[in-house]
Motif scaffolding. Structure first.
Motif, PDB file in Angstrom:
ATOM      1  N   MET A 118     -18.581  -0.338   4.935  1.00 19.34           N
ATOM      2  CA  MET A 118     -17.051  -0.998   5.268  1.00 19.34           C
ATOM      3  C   MET A 118     -16.897  -2.189   4.351  1.00 19.34           C
ATOM      4  N   PRO A 119     -16.190  -2.072   3.578  1.00 18.41           N
ATOM      5  CA  PRO A 119     -15.649  -3.555   2.691  1.00 18.41           C
ATOM      6  C   PRO A 119     -15.016  -4.307   3.582  1.00 18.41           C
ATOM      7  N   SER A 120     -14.411  -5.472   3.155  1.00 16.49           N
ATOM      8  CA  SER A 120     -13.607  -6.250   3.904  1.00 16.49           C
ATOM      9  C   SER A 120     -12.184  -5.645   3.986  1.00 16.49           C
ATOM     10  N   ASP A 121     -11.520  -6.454   5.026  1.00 16.97           N
ATOM     11  CA  ASP A 121     -10.081  -5.933   5.400  1.00 16.97           C
ATOM     12  C   ASP A 121      -9.190  -6.020   3.950  1.00 16.97           C
ATOM     13  N   LEU A 122      -9.295  -7.354   3.340  1.00 19.18           N
ATOM     14  CA  LEU A 122      -8.703  -7.569   1.977  1.00 19.18           C
ATOM     15  C   LEU A 122      -8.941  -6.350   0.947  1.00 19.18           C
ATOM     16  N   VAL A 123     -10.235  -6.251   0.902  1.00 24.58           N
ATOM     17  CA  VAL A 123     -10.667  -5.076  -0.294  1.00 24.58           C
ATOM     18  C   VAL A 123     -10.097  -3.594   0.221  1.00 24.58           C
ATOM     19  N   HIS A 124     -10.009  -3.511   1.423  1.00 25.87           N
ATOM     20  CA  HIS A 124      -9.600  -2.055   1.914  1.00 25.87           C
ATOM     21  C   HIS A 124      -7.982  -2.209   1.664  1.00 25.87           C
ATOM     22  N   LEU A 125      -7.239  -3.242   1.556  1.00 23.66           N
ATOM     23  CA  LEU A 125      -5.713  -3.448   1.593  1.00 23.66           C
ATOM     24  C   LEU A 125      -5.424  -3.168   0.391  1.00 23.66           C
ATOM     25  N   TYR A 126      -6.171  -3.766  -0.749  1.00 24.17           N
ATOM     26  CA  TYR A 126      -5.552  -3.974  -1.887  1.00 24.17           C
ATOM     27  C   TYR A 126      -6.269  -3.289  -3.009  1.00 24.17           C
ATOM     28  N   MET A 127      -7.544  -2.477  -2.673  1.00 17.50           N
ATOM     29  CA  MET A 127      -8.171  -1.945  -3.738  1.00 17.50           C
ATOM     30  C   MET A 127      -8.413  -0.551  -3.487  1.00 17.50           C
ATOM     31  N   ARG A 128      -8.343   0.214  -4.497  1.00 16.93           N
ATOM     32  CA  ARG A 128      -8.824   1.814  -4.352  1.00 16.93           C
ATOM     33  C   ARG A 128     -10.331   1.936  -4.005  1.00 16.93           C
ATOM     34  N   ILE A 129     -10.515   2.037  -2.731  1.00 19.16           N
ATOM     35  CA  ILE A 129     -12.037   2.202  -2.293  1.00 19.16           C
ATOM     36  C   ILE A 129     -12.744   3.258  -2.998  1.00 19.16           C
ATOM     37  N   ASP A 130     -12.049   4.294  -3.119  1.00 17.05           N
ATOM     38  CA  ASP A 130     -12.940   5.332  -3.775  1.00 17.05           C
ATOM     39  C   ASP A 130     -13.185   5.128  -5.261  1.00 17.05           C
ATOM     40  N   HIS A 131     -12.957   4.140  -6.010  1.00 19.89           N
ATOM     41  CA  HIS A 131     -13.091   3.796  -7.238  1.00 19.89           C
ATOM     42  C   HIS A 131     -14.034   2.552  -7.196  1.00 19.89           C
ATOM     43  N   LEU A 132     -14.551   2.206  -5.844  1.00 18.04           N
ATOM     44  CA  LEU A 132     -15.365   1.230  -5.931  1.00 18.04           C
ATOM     45  C   LEU A 132     -16.959   1.713  -5.243  1.00 18.04           C
ATOM     46  N   PRO A 133     -18.002   1.084  -5.741  1.00 16.15           N
ATOM     47  CA  PRO A 133     -18.183  -0.380  -6.473  1.00 16.15           C
ATOM     48  C   PRO A 133     -17.643  -0.376  -7.733  1.00 16.15           C
ATOM     49  N   GLN A 134     -17.340  -1.290  -8.305  1.00 14.48           N
ATOM     50  CA  GLN A 134     -16.677  -1.403  -9.760  1.00 14.48           C
ATOM     51  C   GLN A 134     -17.819  -1.445 -10.643  1.00 14.48           C
ATOM     52  N   ILE A 135     -17.626  -0.894 -11.794  1.00 16.98           N
ATOM     53  CA  ILE A 135     -18.549  -0.770 -12.686  1.00 16.98           C
ATOM     54  C   ILE A 135     -18.859  -2.015 -13.731  1.00 16.98           C
TER      55      ILE A 135
END
Lengths: 66, 281
Positions: free
Chosen positions: B1-18
């Motif tokens: 579970m990433p942080s709320d901020l990451v959840h809100l503003y990033m596309r979780i299915d694309h993370l972790p970033q490369i």
């Protein structure tokens, strides 16, 4: 505020770069086997600098009140 | 579970970033997300999430448009500002934020950069400046310091580098600033001001590339490269309180130039209004 926050690690996302541990003002973190671990949770002042500087979003604070 | 901020503003299915371990780009992308979050939650003058458009070009940095969960467009090399200009002209109320790299922004897209700055078109350009072309294997870029090594400069770079923040000022940008990875909180505040700024704003954010630039130039790992930023990149207030002697070898971070030149889409709207008025007569 201390005590109402919690340090959370998303181990699978950590790439072991060591930035969080190196710049933690209270020396709370260390890298073990290429992953960040909490070495001294008691010392954490929940400043959030690790979260701000983690390139991989693998460490962050949560507010326990919510 | 990433942080709320990451959840809100990033596309979780694309993370972790490369991005590579210790790459500064992840920190800068986080700075952008925090800045936007704080602007959205600003009680006095909040901005609307739906009005934000993220535009990127090509390069390591430009992957950010894929990770950030906003209206976003990942465009062709060097043309992020060109696409962004079209978006802003079509709908001036949007906050168009360009995420670009030093090569994308100042080499391949150098012409777009200077002309958008000259027109003072209301874009926010955030340049992830890591002094090298990382994605393609470490070729020297327009910001690689003179004498430094790259795969295409094995004996040292002959070129003199661009200072992108000053380049933008010289081209007519009404807001030009510099940030870095180490000073994340300061950089977030600069990005917020850049997004709020009505005219063309550019933030040259010094990233770190431990994999190519760092290794080629024996700059050490990510921690050592950030230590260099800590020691040598000085926030505005402290910089101006330093003696000339102490400033040698240091670089200033903060807002470097600020003007209230007329913004392009507003001037354009005035022309449309005056033509309509003339036609009615």
């Amino acid at each position: 505020m201390i005590g109402r926050k919690k340090l959370v690690i998303e181990e699978a996302w950590c790439k072991g770069c060591g930035i969080c541990a190196a710049f933690c003002p209270k020396n709370v973190l260390e890298i073990r086997k290429e992953k960040v671990t909490v070495k001294d949770e008691e010392e954490c002042v929940f400043c959030g600098l690790c979260e701000l500087r983690c390139p991989d979003y693998a460490i962050y604070l949560v507010n326990m009140e919510e | 579970m990433p942080s709320d901020l990451v959840h809100l503003y990033m596309r979780i299915d694309h993370l972790p970033q490369i991005w590579c371990p210790g790459c500064g780009n992840g920190v800068i992308m986080h700075d952008v997300a925090v800045a936007i979050d704080e602007l959205i939650h600003d009680e006095e003058n909040s901005i609307n999430r739906e009005d934000i458009v993220i535009v990127s070009g090509i390069g390591c940095s430009s992957r950010a448009a894929g990770y950030l969960d906003f209206n976003s467009i990942h465009t062709t090399h060097g043309r992020a500002i060109a696409f962004a200009s079209g978006i802003k002209m079509a709908n001036p109320k949007l906050h168009v934020i360009v995420l670009t790299g030093d090569g994308d922004c100042s080499a391949i897209g150098g012409n777009h950069l200077i002309h958008a700055a000259r027109r003072n078109l209301g874009l926010t350009v955030i340049c992830f400046n890591n002094d090298i072309y990382g994605m393609t294997g470490g070729q020297y870029s327009p910001t690689t310091p003179n004498g430094d090594r790259a795969t295409t400069a094995p004996y040292g770079n002959v070129d003199r580098p661009f200072d992108i923040a000053n380049l933008a000022t010289g081209a007519g940008a009404s807001f030009s600033a510099r940030g870095d990875v180490y000073h994340a909180r300061e950089t977030i505040d600069i990005i917020k001001q850049a997004i709020r700024h009505k005219g063309f704003s550019l933030v040259d954010v010094y990233s770190i590339c431990p994999t190519y630039y760092g290794r080629k130039n024996k700059k050490g790992d990510a921690v050592e490269m950030l230590n260099w930023q800590k020691e040598n990149l000085i926030p505005t207030a402290r910089y101006y309180s330093m003696s000339e002697e102490d400033r040698v070898g240091k670089k200033i971070i903060g807002i470097l130039s600020f003007n209230d030149y007329p913004e392009y889409t507003e001037e354009y709207a005035k022309i449309i209004a005056s033509c309509r008025k003339a036609r009615k007569k």
